[in-house]
Enzyme design. Structure first.
Site: not given
Length: 196
Positions: A25, A77, A102, A123
Site C-alpha cells: 500500500h 483514507n 498501488d 480509499n
C-alpha cells in the site's frame, strides 16, 4: 488539462510510520522518495499535515517544471485533506496534481497513467476525489490481486514478497521516470512510453 505555467503537485499515497514503510500500500511513498532523491531534496514537515520536497523536474532552462513532491502524514483514507491543503498553499491547478498509488487490478510492476476516472475502491483516491473532484492524474502501480483467500485489506498492508522485492527497485525507478515524463512531456507521451 494540465497548466504549463503552474507548479505540479505529486502526491505519493501511503500510510505514515515505519511499520507500514515496506507495505504494498506504500508504493506511492517509495516512488515519492525516489523523486525527492532525484531532485536533490529532503522531505520537510509542512503545515498541511504532509512532508514535502520542492524542486524542479526536466532539462535545465525553460523546459523544466516546478514540482512539489508530497507524502501525506494522514492515513491513506484521509489523503484528501493534506492534498487539498497543499493545492491551496502552492496554488496548483487540479490538472497538475499527480497521485501515485498501488493498484490491485494490474499485474505486479505494470504501470498505467491516466487523467480522471473512478477510485476503483482505493480509499486514498476516494478521499482525494471527494476533496478535489476526479480530474487529477493517476500513476497506477500494479501490485496484482491477493493469492488464494487472502483478504484485500491484509494483502495491501503486507510487505512485498521476497520474489517481488528482487524487482521492486526497478519498478519504482520506472514509475518515477513515468511521473517525470508526464510532467515534462505530457500524458500521451508518458502513456505511450510506460503504460503496460
Amino acid at each position: 488539462m494540465s497548466d504549463a505555467v503552474g507548479p505540479w503537485l505529486v502526491v505519493g499515497l501511503g500510510n505514515p510510520g515505519p511499520e507500514y514503510a515496506a507495505n504494498r500500500h506504500n508504493v506511492g511513498f517509495m516512488v515519492a522518495d525516489l523523486l525527492a532523491e532525484r531532485m536533490g531534496g529532503r522531505f520537510k514537515a509542512h503545515k498541511a499535515r504532509a512532508q514535502v520536497v520542492e524542486g524542479r523536474v526536466g532539462p535545465p532552462g525553460p523546459g523544466s517544471r516546478r514540482v512539489v513532491v508530497a507524502k501525506p502524514l494522514s492515513f491513506m483514507n484521509l489523503s484528501g485533506g493534506p492534498t487539498t491543503a497543499l493545492r491551496d498553499f502552492y496554488k496548483v491547478p487540479v490538472g497538475n496534481i499527480v497521485a501515485i498509488h498501488d493498484e490491485l487490478d494490474i499485474d505486479y510492476g505494470a504501470l498505467r497513467l491516466k487523467l480522471g476516472g473512478g477510485d476503483n475502491g482505493h480509499n486514498g483516491l476516494k478521499s482525494i476525489t471527494k476533496s478535489l473532484g476526479a480530474e487529477y492524474h493517476r500513476v497506477r502501480f500494479g501490485i496484482g490481486r491477493p493469492p488464494g483467500r487472502i483478504q484485500v485489506a491484509d494483502f495491501v498492508l503486507k510487505d512485498f514478497s521476497s520474489a517481488e522485492r528482487r524487482e521492486l527497485d526497478y519498478f519504482v525507478d520506472r514509475a518515477a521516470d513515468a511521473v517525470e515524463t508526464l510532467i515534462v512531456d505530457g500524458l500521451e507521451r508518458a502513456q505511450s512510453s510506460y503504460n503496460t
